[in-house]
Design an enzyme around this catalytic site. Structure first.
Site, PDB file in Angstrom:
ATOM      1  N   SER A  34      13.166  27.692  33.610  1.00 15.13           N
ATOM      2  CA  SER A  34      13.924  28.293  32.510  1.00 15.13           C
ATOM      3  C   SER A  34      15.067  29.181  32.972  1.00 15.13           C
ATOM      4  O   SER A  34      16.016  29.401  32.217  1.00 15.13           O
ATOM      5  CB  SER A  34      12.984  29.093  31.606  1.00 15.13           C
ATOM      6  OG  SER A  34      12.250  30.043  32.355  1.00 15.13           O
ATOM      7  N   ASP A 306      13.805  39.040  27.370  1.00 16.45           N
ATOM      8  CA  ASP A 306      12.457  38.998  26.811  1.00 16.45           C
ATOM      9  C   ASP A 306      11.460  39.382  27.901  1.00 16.45           C
ATOM     10  O   ASP A 306      11.843  39.962  28.914  1.00 16.45           O
ATOM     11  CB  ASP A 306      12.141  37.628  26.187  1.00 16.45           C
ATOM     12  CG  ASP A 306      12.204  36.477  27.188  1.00 16.45           C
ATOM     13  OD1 ASP A 306      12.155  36.741  28.413  1.00 16.45           O
ATOM     14  OD2 ASP A 306      12.298  35.313  26.759  1.00 16.45           O
ATOM     15  N   HIS A 309      12.506  36.654  30.944  1.00 18.84           N
ATOM     16  CA  HIS A 309      13.837  36.203  31.338  1.00 18.84           C
ATOM     17  C   HIS A 309      14.882  37.315  31.315  1.00 18.84           C
ATOM     18  O   HIS A 309      14.892  38.145  30.403  1.00 18.84           O
ATOM     19  CB  HIS A 309      14.280  35.067  30.414  1.00 18.84           C
ATOM     20  CG  HIS A 309      13.296  33.946  30.349  1.00 18.84           C
ATOM     21  ND1 HIS A 309      12.399  33.812  29.309  1.00 18.84           N
ATOM     22  CD2 HIS A 309      13.050  32.919  31.205  1.00 18.84           C
ATOM     23  CE1 HIS A 309      11.643  32.743  29.528  1.00 18.84           C
ATOM     24  NE2 HIS A 309      12.016  32.186  30.667  1.00 18.84           N
TER      25      HIS A 309
END
Length: 335
Positions: A34, A306, A309
């Site tokens: 990600s 978050d 990340h």
């Protein structure tokens, strides 16, 4: 690992370059998770994850990620990106029937997906940045687990070489214990230890393969460490707390409702159960649902968007030294 070392050493004689030359590249082929995803997971999940907004155009951040920001330093750069949210280095779906391993990707299959539609070109720079999900999302955080991750990375790189890749750049991991998720899971010490051990294994691998001239290592952990040590130099004032505290998805769901949840109607029953049981979506059950209004949050000074990340500002700060390193080791030729 031995077969990989022997294979590459066998190619040394075929890789003749002047000592002061830099191999040329015009395209980056990216494999990862990600941190480098520019929308693949969003497309794969039919726009369901990560919900956008608040996530920026399917990225796992509040803005562009480091990879796409490389084009600021390399105008005309072509990127073939197989990175997506959630993948592990190890193919756990081959060693476990647990549904949570059946939908999330892994490094070897990312390579397969690439080779099914494309091929490695002589002027490709292949980047591998993976491993964090093995340790943080799935809890495989012993030293033996790290060796298995290292072997998965080396096997994947070996496969790339056998399929024509000429230049491979490995990225190591930041201190995962400094991640808000590690704090909330109370695994700070274990996460810090395994990421440091992972980095040592990767460094040893890169040193072993240095004679081939085909594999290099970028120690991105040093940039993360500098940001934690002197955050003010990067416009950061909070390196511990997430800016956004919601979920990846607008509508939370649980395993018990996965078979009937209308939000998952686009998926088959096996996919629904795998999605509902996956750590990537675990916070969707326990956390507040994603809020479109969160896209207007003021994340100024925040290191983390978050629980997992970094913010797009941090991505920019990571992109700059990555570009500098790449420029020092390779010659960019725009097509």
């Amino acid at each position: 690992m031995k077969k990989w070392f022997v294979c590459l050493l066998g190619l040394v004689a075929l890789t003749v370059q002047a000592a002061d030359s830099r191999p040329a590249f015009s395209r980056i082929v990216m494999f990862g998770d990600s941190l480098s995803d520019t929308g693949k997971m969003y497309s794969k999940m039919r726009g369901y994850l990560p919900s956008s907004p608040p996530y920026y155009e399917g990225r796992f951040s509040n803005g562009p990620v480091w990879l796409e920001q490389l084009t600021n330093e390399f105008p005309g750069l072509t990127i073939a990106n197989e990175a997506e949210g959630g993948p592990t280095a190890v193919a756990y779906n081959k060693i476990s029937w647990n549904p949570k391993y059946q939908v999330i990707n892994n490094l070897d299959y990312e390579v397969t997906q690439f080779l099914q539609k494309d091929s490695f070109k002589p002027d490709d720079l292949v980047i591998l940045w993976v491993g964090a999900n093995d340790y943080l999302a799935y809890g495989w955080n012993t030293e033996q687990d790290a060796k298995r991750v290292r072997d998965a990375i080396s096997d994947a790189a070996n496969r790339m070489v056998l399929n024509g890749a000429k230049e491979i750049l490995l990225f190591n991991l930041p201190d995962l214990g400094q991640n808000p998720s590690a704090r909330s899971q109370k695994v700070v010490e274990a996460a810090s230890h395994v990421s440091a051990y992972h980095n040592q294994l990767l460094l040893n691998l890169a040193r072993q393969l240095a004679p081939t001239g085909m594999v290099k290592l970028f120690e991105i952990d040093k940039q993360f460490a500098e940001m934690l040590r002197d955050p003010q130099n990067f416009g950061l004032s909070d390196t511990e707390n997430a800016c956004y505290g919601g979920s990846y998805v607008w509508k939370p769901f649980a395993s018990r409702s996965a078979s009937t949840d209308s939000q998952l109607s686009a998926f088959n029953p096996q996919e629904r159960l795998a999605i509902a049981g996956n750590p990537l979506l675990a916070q969707a059950v326990a956390s507040p649902m994603a809020a479109r209004s969160a896209s207007t949050l003021n994340c100024e000074g925040k290191m983390f968007w978050d629980q997992v990340h970094p913010t797009t500002v941090v991505h920019a700060a990571l992109s700059e030294p990555a570009a500098t390193f790449i420029e020092s080791q390779y010659e960019f030729l725009a097509h």
